[in-house]
Design a protein around this motif. Sequence first.
Motif, mmCIF file in Angstrom:
data_model
loop_
_atom_site.group_PDB
_atom_site.id
_atom_site.type_symbol
_atom_site.label_atom_id
_atom_site.label_comp_id
_atom_site.label_asym_id
_atom_site.label_seq_id
_atom_site.Cartn_x
_atom_site.Cartn_y
_atom_site.Cartn_z
ATOM 1 N N GLU A 20 18.376 -10.809 0.460
ATOM 2 C CA GLU A 20 17.654 -10.879 1.447
ATOM 3 C C GLU A 20 17.316 -9.543 2.155
ATOM 4 O O GLU A 20 16.183 -9.168 2.564
ATOM 5 N N LEU A 21 18.338 -8.783 2.273
ATOM 6 C CA LEU A 21 17.945 -7.555 3.072
ATOM 7 C C LEU A 21 17.203 -6.652 2.218
ATOM 8 O O LEU A 21 16.312 -5.964 2.929
ATOM 9 N N LEU A 22 17.237 -6.644 0.688
ATOM 10 C CA LEU A 22 16.583 -5.699 -0.045
ATOM 11 C C LEU A 22 14.948 -6.269 0.066
ATOM 12 O O LEU A 22 14.141 -5.374 0.156
ATOM 13 N N SER A 23 14.783 -7.426 0.082
ATOM 14 C CA SER A 23 13.431 -7.838 -0.041
ATOM 15 C C SER A 23 12.766 -7.783 1.483
ATOM 16 O O SER A 23 11.587 -7.227 1.434
ATOM 17 N N ASP A 24 13.683 -7.618 2.431
ATOM 18 C CA ASP A 24 13.152 -7.354 3.783
ATOM 19 C C ASP A 24 12.640 -5.968 3.684
ATOM 20 O O ASP A 24 11.725 -5.550 4.235
ATOM 21 N N SER A 25 13.492 -5.035 3.093
ATOM 22 C CA SER A 25 13.182 -3.322 3.344
ATOM 23 C C SER A 25 11.938 -3.342 2.503
ATOM 24 O O SER A 25 11.857 -1.967 2.551
ATOM 25 N N ASP A 26 11.758 -4.070 1.568
ATOM 26 C CA ASP A 26 10.781 -3.655 0.718
ATOM 27 C C ASP A 26 9.207 -3.914 1.210
ATOM 28 O O ASP A 26 8.378 -3.931 0.387
ATOM 29 N N LYS A 27 9.143 -4.414 2.511
ATOM 30 C CA LYS A 27 7.880 -4.773 3.134
ATOM 31 C C LYS A 27 6.937 -3.925 3.322
ATOM 32 O O LYS A 27 5.794 -4.003 3.182
ATOM 33 N N ASP A 28 7.556 -2.643 3.312
ATOM 34 C CA ASP A 28 6.394 -1.282 3.423
ATOM 35 C C ASP A 28 5.681 -1.224 1.984
ATOM 36 O O ASP A 28 4.720 -0.606 2.049
ATOM 37 N N PHE A 29 6.045 -1.851 0.916
ATOM 38 C CA PHE A 29 5.400 -1.651 -0.222
ATOM 39 C C PHE A 29 4.106 -2.734 -0.213
ATOM 40 O O PHE A 29 3.239 -2.345 -0.918
ATOM 41 N N GLU A 30 4.136 -3.311 0.671
ATOM 42 C CA GLU A 30 3.007 -4.344 0.840
ATOM 43 C C GLU A 30 1.679 -3.799 1.479
ATOM 44 O O GLU A 30 0.828 -4.297 1.660
ATOM 45 N N LEU A 31 2.148 -2.716 2.509
ATOM 46 C CA LEU A 31 0.983 -2.272 3.370
ATOM 47 C C LEU A 31 0.065 -1.856 2.511
ATOM 48 O O LEU A 31 0.027 -1.281 1.216
ATOM 49 N N PRO A 32 -1.518 -2.142 2.913
ATOM 50 C CA PRO A 32 -2.415 -1.804 2.441
ATOM 51 C C PRO A 32 -2.691 -0.462 1.906
ATOM 52 O O PRO A 32 -3.082 0.072 0.887
ATOM 53 N N GLU A 33 -2.145 0.721 2.857
ATOM 54 C CA GLU A 33 -2.346 2.013 2.300
ATOM 55 C C GLU A 33 -1.557 2.316 1.183
ATOM 56 O O GLU A 33 -1.759 3.568 0.795
ATOM 57 N N HIS A 34 -0.458 1.549 0.938
ATOM 58 C CA HIS A 34 0.282 1.942 -0.170
ATOM 59 C C HIS A 34 -0.052 1.300 -1.670
ATOM 60 O O HIS A 34 0.174 0.373 -2.186
ATOM 61 N N ARG A 35 -1.115 1.772 -2.134
ATOM 62 C CA ARG A 35 -1.635 1.520 -3.314
ATOM 63 C C ARG A 35 -1.640 2.788 -4.264
ATOM 64 O O ARG A 35 -2.294 3.683 -3.817
ATOM 65 N N ILE A 36 -1.302 2.497 -5.391
ATOM 66 C CA ILE A 36 -1.531 3.740 -6.472
ATOM 67 C C ILE A 36 -2.958 3.744 -6.825
ATOM 68 O O ILE A 36 -3.374 2.796 -7.390
ATOM 69 N N LEU A 37 -3.809 4.776 -5.968
ATOM 70 C CA LEU A 37 -5.094 4.766 -6.414
ATOM 71 C C LEU A 37 -5.334 6.099 -7.177
ATOM 72 O O LEU A 37 -4.663 7.152 -6.878
ATOM 73 N N PRO A 38 -5.778 5.912 -8.463
ATOM 74 C CA PRO A 38 -5.505 7.011 -9.555
ATOM 75 C C PRO A 38 -6.295 8.247 -8.988
ATOM 76 O O PRO A 38 -7.417 7.925 -8.215
ATOM 77 N N ARG A 39 -5.763 9.398 -8.832
ATOM 78 C CA ARG A 39 -6.410 10.302 -8.104
ATOM 79 C C ARG A 39 -7.367 11.190 -9.216
ATOM 80 O O ARG A 39 -7.381 12.286 -9.384
ATOM 81 N N TYR A 40 -7.879 10.345 -9.796
ATOM 82 C CA TYR A 40 -9.147 10.890 -10.893
ATOM 83 C C TYR A 40 -10.096 9.724 -11.014
ATOM 84 O O TYR A 40 -9.663 8.538 -10.761
ATOM 85 N N LYS A 41 -11.065 10.045 -11.579
ATOM 86 C CA LYS A 41 -12.163 9.012 -11.839
ATOM 87 C C LYS A 41 -12.604 9.254 -13.284
ATOM 88 O O LYS A 41 -12.669 10.407 -13.847
#
Length: 979
Positions: free
Chosen positions: A958-979
Amino acid sequence: MTAECFNRFSRYKSPRHRGKNNRMHYKNIDQSAEGSSQANNSEMTMEFYNRPSRGRPPGLKGKSIGLYYRDKMIKNNRYKPKSRIKIRPSTLNMIQKLILHPKCTEKKSYNYKLQNSINEDYGKQYNHILDPKFKRKFLSLISGNLQHKIEQDLTTKPLLERRESVDINLLNELNDKRLTSEYKKLLDFRKKLPAYQNKQSILDLINANQIVLISGETGCGKTTQVAQLILDYEIECGRGSTTCIACTQPRRISAISVAERVAVERVENLGNSVGYHIRLEKILARPYGSIVFCTTGMLLQFMQIDAALRNYSHIILDEIHERSIHSDIIITLLKFILPKRSDLKLILMSATLNSDQFSKYYNDCPSMHISGFTFPVEEFYLEDILKITHFKFPKEGKVGTWQKYLKKNINKEMELINHKALIESYYTYSNFINLYSVDLWEELLNPKSEDISFDLILDLTKHICLTQKPGAVLIFLPGLIDITGLHKLFLESDNFPQDICVFYALHSKMPTAEQKEIFDIPPPGIRKIIISTVLAETSITIEDVVYVIDCGKQKLSKFDIKNNLQTLDIEWISKANALQRRGRAGRVQPGICYHLYTKARAETLDQYPLPEILRIRLEEIILQIKILQIGKVDTFLATMLDAPDPKTISVSLQLLRQLKALDDQENLTPLGYHLAHLPLDPRTGKIIILAAMFSCIDPIFSIVASLSFKDPFYCPLGKEIDAIKKKIELGLNQFSDHIAICEALKRFEEIGYKGMKRSLCQEYFLSWNTMKLLSDMKKQFASYLYEMNFLRNNNPKDHVANRNSKNKSLIKSIICAGFYPNIAIVEKISGSNIKAYTVEKETVYLHPSSINHYAHNFPTPYLTYFLKRKSSKIYLFDTTCVSPIALIFAAPSMFIVKGQEGDLITIPNDITFICNEGAHLIEILHKKLDDILEFKINNPDVIAWGTYEGNILTAMIELLSDSDKDFELPEHRILPRYK
Ligand code: ADP
Ligand code: MG
């Protein structure tokens, strides 16, 4: 023992001369990266740091400024990031309830602690092991020794027992077979092989001696003929029922293909007198009157159960010159066994001449050499090639320029002085200009003449295409970067139009080896050009090669003890490698081998490649030999053909103690006992045991299978960016290469149809063969853990063992716990590089094959990694971004101090977090969890989820799942730094 005193690294300065080729490669990805990263080019500095203030001492310049600030930060303890841990009140509440619920309080005591093994009274010392069955097995292992075990085995009834009726049947069967036309046809072929022609002397030698050594050139028939000659002879002598020959091969693929070939020659299907046995795959032959081809590692495993090798009458160790760690260990172990088993014969086989070392090791055992069969190969060296092609190295040759160049790089200077001395030691000037020319002498003295020059390779290939007879060209280069680089130049050049040249690349990370076309002979008028790593030296044979271009270098993985670091550097090959490369040109007709180094260099090459045992860390091997009950590790290793450095042994023993796999007396602990029974590196072994306890085996098995065997992701020529994009997609925004592997295997296994599996592999650039094998390995892990009682059954998909498999936070946390203290902290994302530092304060970079190399930002700055290796820089190859809570649970200890901003939680290596609420709850949970896990290791069993122990594990999840909530923030996406 904490992680702090382990892994002390010094900073590494990357040598310029090695960086050159690597930079070329990364430009490909990075050039495209620059396009889209313009907007992001502002150097992003992690906000987690307290930056040092200005005001350095005057007089510092360049690098020393950086070093000054680094030292100051370390001294002031300001290098520490302080991430904030915020736990949702609802989660805190739930955890409190779980831990303190009256129904679920602790009924039995979980906090037994291992006592130090100060006395020899095993029973007393291990009284925390309650499970009687496990205790018996464990105690019998740690109290035994190999000598005793061999003697004990010899008193039992042997499997190979003389039975006259069987002997007669086997002889009749052989004689009948000899009358068939198919057998006769194949025998005609076999009779042409030098090994077959030496039949009588081989058999005489084996008859007269217990140990013999046979050497001979590749293709002379050692592997396919020697075992057959022995078997047929024994059957003819009426001893078929007591003959069983084990023949070891260094690679899985060769064990299978040789077995298949020998079965064909005997006009049989596999499973009668011929079989093979490799990890996860076997077709066993009958137990007598037979030959089994197995990998060297497999024979070592047989020895765990059958210490005296009583199931065999003959052991053939093939390709011992390769000096794999397993073959070296078997050679050492057999020294113990052979005196006790006078009826066991040992045949050592090696491709190249120098058999002295092996022969000496076995008290000057007799040896014989079978002379070659391959076609003659003409050899040219750099000086000849320059003469043929009229190639000139780029003009930098003015003395002044060179001196400047040398000043910049002291190591290079040494190398260059050696280079000149080397050439002058081989040729006198007058001799040389008589043979060649004055110009050529100058060219050869050019300090860069023996570096790999793509331009020279292009010119030479052009020369072959224009002037030489048909036949494929095989070019040996060190690594992937060079292969892609050269291939690109070939395509760009006008001299190699696509309608008359066809190119293939051979590298373990490329799909070509799985494609059949590479083996096909192209239509007339078309020249096949193959660019390969060492892979084409022995593992893969392309029959129609007539021209070999040998750059003389290879990538070699080594363990640098001083810096406690795995390295992968480009080094000169050995004479044995050069000979092997040359031989590739003469498979079907006379050929030519072009060495891109001087004759002088060829003379100085080492005779043989460095044995594996001197190049790797020893943890896994130490556990394996512990199970064989050989006593103190250093005593045993010191008796090997080449004894490893005592420092390497002590570094490995230290890690095993730190993992709690060995105790202070170097005895296996219960955890060590489990780990030694798993065919895995101890760290990954620990991870699968944790996965069983936390009921999330399927995804974790996927990760561990890939780490222990092979990464399934391919990097096809020219499609590097597409491939990484697909991998990023599989990463599911978890900032984790490991999650990407789980997801790949999950999708692969969910699909029922083979055709669809294949298209999935194609779409995501995955190797079909590797994926299939990884999937099989997972089943094997489940069987092991079931045998150890950590699982209810041997099904990796069992729903009870996978109740938490969807929880990615848990998966990442378990990986982190296994890898600990492999932690790096992201420092800076700038341009195309991500810089981090490890807990030992060394600067590292994320490798371009990691999806995190392409991240714009990270939810937390903490990365856990498995492989760190130095090539041009120190790279982390596979990383997973983890939350502070995951790190805390991975750490062996934690403590709390009151700070101004709240409670401060500190774990070893000075990593500190601020925690406003719940710090003490975390501490209680940490302690309880440790006790439960240790209890389970000592008393293997599944977790009872509805009870106290289950609740503690649930609270952590439970504690781990709670602490991972930051991973769901919209700014945290791996957007490839190339196109
Ligand atoms: P060595 O072990 O001395 O290198 P091998 O016993 O492997 O030699 O091979 C001897 C010869 O048998 C080879 O030169 C080749 O002509 C033939 N041979 C080996 N394997 C196969 C195969 N799978 N199919 C056809 N011919 C083979
Ligand atoms: Mg062979």
